[in-house]
Scaffold this motif. Structure first.
Motif, PDB file in Angstrom:
ATOM      1  N   PHE A 148    -131.492 -29.716  22.550  1.00 35.90           N
ATOM      2  CA  PHE A 148    -130.908 -27.871  23.011  1.00 35.90           C
ATOM      3  C   PHE A 148    -130.122 -27.414  24.108  1.00 35.90           C
ATOM      4  O   PHE A 148    -129.386 -27.318  24.567  1.00 35.90           O
ATOM      5  N   TYR A 149    -131.463 -28.297  24.987  1.00 39.28           N
ATOM      6  CA  TYR A 149    -131.306 -27.643  26.585  1.00 39.28           C
ATOM      7  C   TYR A 149    -130.441 -28.201  27.542  1.00 39.28           C
ATOM      8  O   TYR A 149    -129.656 -27.843  28.121  1.00 39.28           O
ATOM      9  N   PRO A 197    -125.273 -24.344  27.757  1.00 35.67           N
ATOM     10  CA  PRO A 197    -124.622 -23.938  29.439  1.00 35.67           C
ATOM     11  C   PRO A 197    -125.060 -23.117  30.349  1.00 35.67           C
ATOM     12  O   PRO A 197    -125.874 -22.320  30.189  1.00 35.67           O
ATOM     13  N   HIS A 198    -125.491 -24.067  31.390  1.00 32.36           N
ATOM     14  CA  HIS A 198    -126.148 -23.880  32.692  1.00 32.36           C
ATOM     15  C   HIS A 198    -125.336 -23.090  33.513  1.00 32.36           C
ATOM     16  O   HIS A 198    -123.901 -23.390  33.894  1.00 32.36           O
ATOM     17  N   SER A 199    -125.698 -22.110  33.846  1.00 32.01           N
ATOM     18  CA  SER A 199    -125.148 -21.725  35.008  1.00 32.01           C
ATOM     19  C   SER A 199    -125.005 -22.476  36.371  1.00 32.01           C
ATOM     20  O   SER A 199    -124.425 -22.036  36.822  1.00 32.01           O
ATOM     21  N   PRO A 210    -126.092 -30.129  30.855  1.00 28.49           N
ATOM     22  CA  PRO A 210    -126.519 -31.897  32.432  1.00 28.49           C
ATOM     23  C   PRO A 210    -125.441 -32.698  30.842  1.00 28.49           C
ATOM     24  O   PRO A 210    -125.527 -33.562  32.606  1.00 28.49           O
ATOM     25  N   ALA A 211    -125.683 -32.970  30.301  1.00 27.45           N
ATOM     26  CA  ALA A 211    -124.937 -34.101  29.811  1.00 27.45           C
ATOM     27  C   ALA A 211    -123.907 -34.461  30.505  1.00 27.45           C
ATOM     28  O   ALA A 211    -123.234 -35.241  30.831  1.00 27.45           O
ATOM     29  N   GLN A 212    -122.877 -33.778  30.072  1.00 30.92           N
ATOM     30  CA  GLN A 212    -121.737 -33.040  30.746  1.00 30.92           C
ATOM     31  C   GLN A 212    -121.352 -33.356  31.720  1.00 30.92           C
ATOM     32  O   GLN A 212    -120.080 -34.403  32.616  1.00 30.92           O
TER      33      GLN A 212
END
Length: 44
Positions: A5-6, A11-13, A20-22
């Motif tokens: 999930f992480y 999505p990370h601000s 992170p995968a993107q």
């Protein structure tokens, strides 16, 4: 499951709203994310 999930869903601000995968170059559709989630569940 949290690691999946992480890294693949959340999505990370600090990454401008990307996962992170993107950032690493992996762009999955929602269907692709669900497929990987299913595989991760089977492996557990």
């Amino acid at each position: 499951m949290f690691i999946f999930f992480y890294n693949f869903v959340r999505p990370h601000s600090s990454l401008n709203g990307l996962t992170p995968a993107q950032v690493a170059g992996l762009n999955l559709t929602n269907r692709g994310k669900k497929k990987y989630l299913l595989v991760a569940q089977i492996l557990l």
